[in-house]
Design a protein around this motif. Structure first.
Motif, PDB file in Angstrom:
ATOM      1  N   LEU A 192       0.653  -1.098   0.033  1.00  0.00           N
ATOM      2  CA  LEU A 192       0.018   0.056   0.005  1.00  0.00           C
ATOM      3  C   LEU A 192       0.776   1.490   0.026  1.00  0.00           C
ATOM      4  CD1 LEU A 192      -2.660  -1.264   2.559  1.00  0.00           C
ATOM      5  CD2 LEU A 192      -3.061  -0.638  -0.001  1.00  0.00           C
ATOM      6  N   ASP A 193       2.004   1.083   0.917  1.00  0.00           N
ATOM      7  CA  ASP A 193       2.615   2.165   0.944  1.00  0.00           C
ATOM      8  C   ASP A 193       3.571   2.626  -0.497  1.00  0.00           C
ATOM      9  OD1 ASP A 193       2.237   2.833   3.339  1.00  0.00           O
ATOM     10  OD2 ASP A 193       3.851   1.776   4.312  1.00  0.00           O
ATOM     11  N   PRO A 196      -5.216   6.160  -5.341  1.00  0.00           N
ATOM     12  CA  PRO A 196      -5.887   5.459  -4.432  1.00  0.00           C
ATOM     13  C   PRO A 196      -5.682   4.164  -4.223  1.00  0.00           C
ATOM     14  CG  PRO A 196      -7.198   6.518  -6.422  1.00  0.00           C
ATOM     15  CD  PRO A 196      -5.349   6.786  -6.713  1.00  0.00           C
ATOM     16  N   TYR A 197      -6.003   3.413  -3.140  1.00  0.00           N
ATOM     17  CA  TYR A 197      -5.586   2.059  -2.684  1.00  0.00           C
ATOM     18  C   TYR A 197      -6.363   0.977  -3.420  1.00  0.00           C
ATOM     19  CZ  TYR A 197      -2.794   4.858   0.541  1.00  0.00           C
ATOM     20  OH  TYR A 197      -2.173   5.574   0.922  1.00  0.00           O
ATOM     21  N   VAL A 198      -5.856  -0.038  -4.081  1.00  0.00           N
ATOM     22  CA  VAL A 198      -6.831  -1.192  -4.579  1.00  0.00           C
ATOM     23  C   VAL A 198      -6.295  -2.382  -3.834  1.00  0.00           C
ATOM     24  CG1 VAL A 198      -7.464  -2.323  -6.460  1.00  0.00           C
ATOM     25  CG2 VAL A 198      -6.754   0.128  -6.836  1.00  0.00           C
ATOM     26  N   VAL A 199      -7.353  -2.851  -3.013  1.00  0.00           N
ATOM     27  CA  VAL A 199      -6.971  -4.221  -2.364  1.00  0.00           C
ATOM     28  C   VAL A 199      -8.039  -5.314  -2.721  1.00  0.00           C
ATOM     29  CG1 VAL A 199      -6.570  -5.234   0.002  1.00  0.00           C
ATOM     30  CG2 VAL A 199      -6.046  -2.702  -0.384  1.00  0.00           C
ATOM     31  N   LYS A 200      -7.526  -6.586  -3.277  1.00  0.00           N
ATOM     32  CA  LYS A 200      -8.460  -7.499  -3.782  1.00  0.00           C
ATOM     33  C   LYS A 200      -8.369  -8.874  -2.824  1.00  0.00           C
ATOM     34  CE  LYS A 200      -8.475  -5.920  -8.333  1.00  0.00           C
ATOM     35  NZ  LYS A 200      -8.304  -6.358  -9.953  1.00  0.00           N
ATOM     36  N   ASP A 201      -9.255  -9.416  -2.417  1.00  0.00           N
ATOM     37  CA  ASP A 201      -9.273 -10.844  -1.867  1.00  0.00           C
ATOM     38  C   ASP A 201      -8.899 -11.639  -2.925  1.00  0.00           C
ATOM     39  OD1 ASP A 201      -9.832 -13.088  -0.525  1.00  0.00           O
ATOM     40  OD2 ASP A 201     -11.365 -12.534   0.515  1.00  0.00           O
ATOM     41  N   ASP A 202      -7.921 -12.465  -2.546  1.00  0.00           N
ATOM     42  CA  ASP A 202      -7.458 -13.396  -3.654  1.00  0.00           C
ATOM     43  C   ASP A 202      -8.757 -14.388  -3.925  1.00  0.00           C
ATOM     44  OD1 ASP A 202      -5.226 -14.865  -5.073  1.00  0.00           O
ATOM     45  OD2 ASP A 202      -5.858 -16.554  -3.779  1.00  0.00           O
ATOM     46  N   GLY A 203      -9.405 -14.768  -3.178  1.00  0.00           N
ATOM     47  CA  GLY A 203     -10.353 -16.031  -3.364  1.00  0.00           C
ATOM     48  C   GLY A 203     -11.804 -15.187  -3.960  1.00  0.00           C
ATOM     49  N   LEU A 209      -6.462   4.995   3.653  1.00  0.00           N
ATOM     50  CA  LEU A 209      -5.345   4.132   4.000  1.00  0.00           C
ATOM     51  C   LEU A 209      -5.886   3.162   5.248  1.00  0.00           C
ATOM     52  CD1 LEU A 209      -2.649   2.603   3.683  1.00  0.00           C
ATOM     53  CD2 LEU A 209      -1.684   4.594   5.071  1.00  0.00           C
ATOM     54  N   THR A 210      -6.696   3.669   6.109  1.00  0.00           N
ATOM     55  CA  THR A 210      -7.076   3.030   7.170  1.00  0.00           C
ATOM     56  C   THR A 210      -7.900   1.793   6.828  1.00  0.00           C
ATOM     57  OG1 THR A 210      -6.865   4.522   8.696  1.00  0.00           O
ATOM     58  CG2 THR A 210      -8.171   2.917   9.269  1.00  0.00           C
ATOM     59  N   GLN A 211      -8.888   2.330   5.707  1.00  0.00           N
ATOM     60  CA  GLN A 211     -10.023   1.364   5.214  1.00  0.00           C
ATOM     61  C   GLN A 211      -9.277   0.338   4.405  1.00  0.00           C
ATOM     62  OE1 GLN A 211     -12.783   3.333   2.504  1.00  0.00           O
ATOM     63  NE2 GLN A 211     -13.961   1.438   2.421  1.00  0.00           N
ATOM     64  N   ALA A 212      -8.181   0.728   3.600  1.00  0.00           N
ATOM     65  CA  ALA A 212      -7.492  -0.197   2.839  1.00  0.00           C
ATOM     66  C   ALA A 212      -6.875  -1.335   3.612  1.00  0.00           C
ATOM     67  CB  ALA A 212      -6.450   0.331   1.729  1.00  0.00           C
ATOM     68  N   ARG A 213      -6.074  -0.797   4.853  1.00  0.00           N
ATOM     69  CA  ARG A 213      -5.641  -1.896   5.821  1.00  0.00           C
ATOM     70  C   ARG A 213      -6.541  -2.823   6.173  1.00  0.00           C
ATOM     71  NH1 ARG A 213      -1.074   2.223   8.507  1.00  0.00           N
ATOM     72  NH2 ARG A 213       0.301   1.684   7.007  1.00  0.00           N
ATOM     73  N   ALA A 214      -7.780  -2.090   6.563  1.00  0.00           N
ATOM     74  CA  ALA A 214      -8.480  -2.944   7.300  1.00  0.00           C
ATOM     75  C   ALA A 214      -9.105  -3.902   6.270  1.00  0.00           C
ATOM     76  CB  ALA A 214      -9.926  -1.942   7.825  1.00  0.00           C
ATOM     77  N   HIS A 215      -9.331  -3.704   5.175  1.00  0.00           N
ATOM     78  CA  HIS A 215      -9.614  -4.803   4.184  1.00  0.00           C
ATOM     79  C   HIS A 215      -8.768  -6.028   3.951  1.00  0.00           C
ATOM     80  CE1 HIS A 215     -12.141  -6.679   0.884  1.00  0.00           C
ATOM     81  NE2 HIS A 215     -11.237  -6.423   0.152  1.00  0.00           N
ATOM     82  N   ALA A 216      -7.710  -5.398   3.828  1.00  0.00           N
ATOM     83  CA  ALA A 216      -6.476  -6.494   3.751  1.00  0.00           C
ATOM     84  C   ALA A 216      -6.415  -7.551   4.824  1.00  0.00           C
ATOM     85  CB  ALA A 216      -5.059  -5.685   3.460  1.00  0.00           C
ATOM     86  N   GLY A 274     -15.375  -8.462  -3.055  1.00  0.00           N
ATOM     87  CA  GLY A 274     -14.050  -8.750  -2.677  1.00  0.00           C
ATOM     88  C   GLY A 274     -13.139  -7.547  -2.722  1.00  0.00           C
ATOM     89  N   VAL A 275     -13.517  -6.409  -3.476  1.00  0.00           N
ATOM     90  CA  VAL A 275     -12.446  -5.288  -4.016  1.00  0.00           C
ATOM     91  C   VAL A 275     -12.672  -3.996  -3.207  1.00  0.00           C
ATOM     92  CG1 VAL A 275     -11.472  -4.190  -5.772  1.00  0.00           C
ATOM     93  CG2 VAL A 275     -12.188  -6.609  -6.355  1.00  0.00           C
ATOM     94  N   VAL A 276     -11.848  -3.451  -2.678  1.00  0.00           N
ATOM     95  CA  VAL A 276     -11.943  -2.142  -2.107  1.00  0.00           C
ATOM     96  C   VAL A 276     -11.016  -1.140  -2.910  1.00  0.00           C
ATOM     97  CG1 VAL A 276     -11.220  -0.608  -0.229  1.00  0.00           C
ATOM     98  CG2 VAL A 276     -12.661  -2.733   0.205  1.00  0.00           C
ATOM     99  N   VAL A 277     -11.550   0.127  -3.354  1.00  0.00           N
ATOM    100  CA  VAL A 277     -10.919   1.114  -3.923  1.00  0.00           C
ATOM    101  C   VAL A 277     -11.167   2.172  -3.099  1.00  0.00           C
ATOM    102  CG1 VAL A 277     -10.686   2.405  -5.937  1.00  0.00           C
ATOM    103  CG2 VAL A 277     -11.083  -0.146  -6.302  1.00  0.00           C
ATOM    104  N   THR A 278     -10.243   2.759  -2.627  1.00  0.00           N
ATOM    105  CA  THR A 278     -10.296   3.857  -1.551  1.00  0.00           C
ATOM    106  C   THR A 278      -8.998   5.008  -1.464  1.00  0.00           C
ATOM    107  OG1 THR A 278     -11.048   4.398   0.783  1.00  0.00           O
ATOM    108  CG2 THR A 278      -9.560   2.493   0.383  1.00  0.00           C
ATOM    109  N   ASP A 279      -9.374   5.985  -1.116  1.00  0.00           N
ATOM    110  CA  ASP A 279      -8.190   6.859  -0.730  1.00  0.00           C
ATOM    111  C   ASP A 279      -7.763   6.768   0.825  1.00  0.00           C
ATOM    112  OD1 ASP A 279      -7.863   7.995  -3.166  1.00  0.00           O
ATOM    113  OD2 ASP A 279      -9.586   9.446  -3.045  1.00  0.00           O
TER     114      ASP A 279
END
Length: 415
Positions: free
Chosen positions: A135-136, A141-148, A161-168, A154-159
């Motif tokens: 993420l760093d 914008p951060y893009v985090v995807k659940d592998d499964g 960082l706290t939300q992106a880390r929480a989803h990961a 299962g995808v979060v796209v957000t500015d």
């Protein structure tokens, strides 16, 4: 031809509707189906994830399926198509190994790297520390995807960082963190038998819950086709640079992909990039793509299932446009309310000749009413000579439907 469709959402209703209108089809069966599918197909109660049970149903005296079409991703990843093939039943849908293209984002990235398919730069992360570092590295914008599999959510796209880390951290195991891709998104389906690739007409869907692409990610709140703003060469370009190389790479690995290959694309300032692959028809894009397809669907799917796609004539398409608007239950996507009566369905059928309702999360109650039974409850679809005409018709039809607490986007196909 006798066909069994596996699944019970609006995608499967769209498939069953098209097959029921196909002159080559003599019987349509669906398992488990829903209240709307019951109007165009014979329903059967079976666990869609149970390969032997599905195979037994396909071979039963009542069904005697010449072709099985597996709609959702979960049965494909579970190997239902493998069981059917082992028993000699023609099936439209990839093997479990090939379906990993959707079942694992990390696997898809590896296939794309080997095939030279353009996609977002990414990191596959297995620890919180690795995710934080990724993420760093990319920044917002951060893009985090659940592998499964995550049913499109299962995808979060957000500015944030706290939300992106929480989803990961909320994802179970592996996550994929990747660079944000700018530009409009396009969905392109292709039917393939593992050798020949036949692209369908492109569509665009709307993932966010609310107008203006606000709110949480969903499984899709609407779609339209064709895309008048897209480069006329787009389909040929994606077929050559994305679809065919991917099919070729999977064949090279000894796991040929036979079925529906779905490419989610971003048309970025640097060119076309793959956002994700799916291993089945997309929902709600299927609703608008099939509304415009004039080539009989059964022959196309059967050719893919039997390795004869090279012999299929060029596809025929309606010049009309199609728009789908999803009517969602109160609380969707976080906590959809179920059990509410749906009214107005007969009014759409009686007063909207260019519109129809495809059921997703519905069930027939003992009192004869149709009630909500899921998050995305209905897909209202309409056609018109152009997108403005189709939009006007679909929203006029949506206004006839009454479902307590429901919500829908009002900007689908508002170009």
């Amino acid at each position: 031809m006798r066909i069994l469709v596996i699944g019970g959402g609006a995608r499967e209703h769209a498939l069953c509707r098209s097959l029921s209108l196909d002159p080559e089809v003599t019987a349509v069966h669906c398992a488990p189906g829903n209240a709307g599918i019951a109007e165009v197909a014979t329903l059967h109660s079976v666990d869609a994830l149970d390969g032997p049970a599905v195979a037994a149903l396909a071979a039963s005296d009542e069904v005697r399926a010449d072709l099985v079409v597996v709609g959702p991703e979960a049965p494909l990843v579970a190997g239902v198509a493998d069981t059917l093939r082992e028993r000699g039943v023609p099936v439209f849908g990839p093997s479990a190994e090939a379906a990993r293209l959707e079942g694992s984002k990390a696997f898809a990235k590896d296939v794309m790297a080997e095939a030279g398919v353009p996609t977002a730069r990414s990191y596959v992360c297995t620890t919180a520390q690795e995710a934080d570092a990724a993420l760093d590295a990319f920044g917002p914008p951060y893009v985090v995807k659940d592998d499964g599999l995550a049913a499109g959510k299962g995808v979060v796209v957000t500015d944030d960082l706290t939300q992106a880390r929480a989803h990961a951290r909320a994802c179970d195991g592996t996550v994929v963190v990747e660079e944000f891709l700018d530009g409009p998104e396009v969905s392109l389906f292709a039917v393939t038998d593992g050798e020949t690739v036949v692209p369908l007409s492109p569509a665009q869907d709307f993932k966010r819950a609310h107008d203006g692409d606000e709110g949480p990610n969903t499984g899709g709140m609407g779609a339209y086709s064709p895309l008048p703003w897209a480069d006329p060469k787009l389909v040929d370009e994606v077929t050559e640079t994305v679809l065919e190389p991917t099919v070729r790479e999977l064949r090279r690995r000894g796991t040929p992909f036979s079925g529906l290959l779905y490419a989610g694309l971003a048309l970025t300032s640097r060119g076309v990039r793959v956002i994700e692959f799916n291993a089945r028809f997309g929902d709600p894009e299927t609703q608008v793509v099939l509304a415009r397809l004039r080539t009989p669907l059964s022959g196309l799917l059967y050719a893919a299932a039997t390795g004869a796609l090279a012999d299929v004539a060029p596809l025929r398409w309606s010049e009309d446009a199609a728009v789908t608007v999803v009517v969602a239950a109160e609380g969707y996507p976080a906590a959809p309310r179920k059990g509410d009566v749906i009214e107005g369905l007969d009014e759409v059928a009686a007063h909207a000749p260019h519109a129809y309702v495809l059921h997703a999360g519905t069930a027939a109650a003992d009192d004869g009413t149709v009630r909500s039974a899921g998050g995305r409850v209905l897909s209202v679809t309409a056609t018109g000579e152009d997108l403005p005409a189709a939009r006007e018709r679909v929203y006029a039809a949506v206004e006839r439907i009454r479902l307590a607490g429901s919500h829908h986007r009002r900007d689908i196909a508002a170009l």
